[in-house]
Design an enzyme around this catalytic site. Structure first.
Site: not given
Length: 223
Positions: A2, A106
């Site tokens: 992340c 993402e």
């Protein structure tokens, strides 16, 4: 991993979300939060018995580090080794925090290209990630720098089509134990570091998000 996220919740709204006390930080909406930036987290102070909102540098720097450079490699802590890895084990035992976010970004490989997605809760509330924090003192200036990391885990079935990791998302019922308000052995917290079972919303967004210099509201718009 992340490595980017969105945080636009005003400080007063975060105070209400976390039921925090103390002074509120001065915050601006961040549509492309990136490592080494100073970002809000929620911590628990056992001396005051209150939660607080604090602005920490993203990228955990252990107390024994020679300089801040290690923080670029410690923006995430893998759940599988967080209790044993030297960079994180001390913080996991005693310095846990919550990291609020609207969405995280993402990238999905599509041939030779990568398409960014913003990922959020389908039911709308902010995401709250499991984090760790640490204090590091510059030996020359004697200045203290407080830093944090976001814990990641294996993906949910929904996220697996996009990436092989996802941040650990904690529901409110688990916040007291995670923050240390409730007595809990570190080993008892490990089951919390699992893929979030709820429904996520995955939306393709502009590739402009790949450049950390871009920080605009339209970055989260669907393309």
């Amino acid at each position: 991993m992340c490595g980017r996220y969105v945080q636009t919740l005003p400080a007063e709204a975060m105070r209400r979300l976390f039921k925090a006390g103390g002074a509120l930080p001065n915050l601006s909406p961040n549509y492309n939060a990136a490592p080494t930036q100073r970002l809000p987290v929620c911590r628990f102070n056992p001396e005051t018995g209150e939660r607080s909102l604090d602005v920490l540098r993203w990228g955990l720097v252990p107390s024994w580090a020679k300089d801040l450079s290690i923080g670029a490699r410690t923006i995430n802590a893998r759940a599988e080794g967080v209790a044993e890895k030297p960079s994180f084990r001390s913080a996991f035992k005693a310095r846990r925090c919550l990291v609020p976010a609207d969405y995280f970004y993402e990238w999905k490989k599509e041939g030779s290209a990568k398409q960014p997605f913003r990922i959020g809760r389908a039911d709308g509330p902010p995401l709250v990630f499991a984090g760790l924090w640490e204090g590091w003192q510059d030996k020359q200036s004697q200045e203290w720098v407080r830093t944090f990391t976001i814990i990641t885990t294996t993906p949910s079935a929904q996220m697996a089509a996009l990436h092989d990791r996802m941040p650990v998302i904690l529901e409110e019922e688990h916040w007291p134990a995670w923050l240390g308000e409730e007595k809990a052995e570190p080993a008892s917290l490990l089951p919390l570091l699992a893929p979030w079972p709820g429904e996520l919303e995955l939306v393709a967004v502009s590739k402009d998000v790949g450049n950390v210099a871009n920080n605009r509201p339209d970055l989260i718009d669907a393309v």
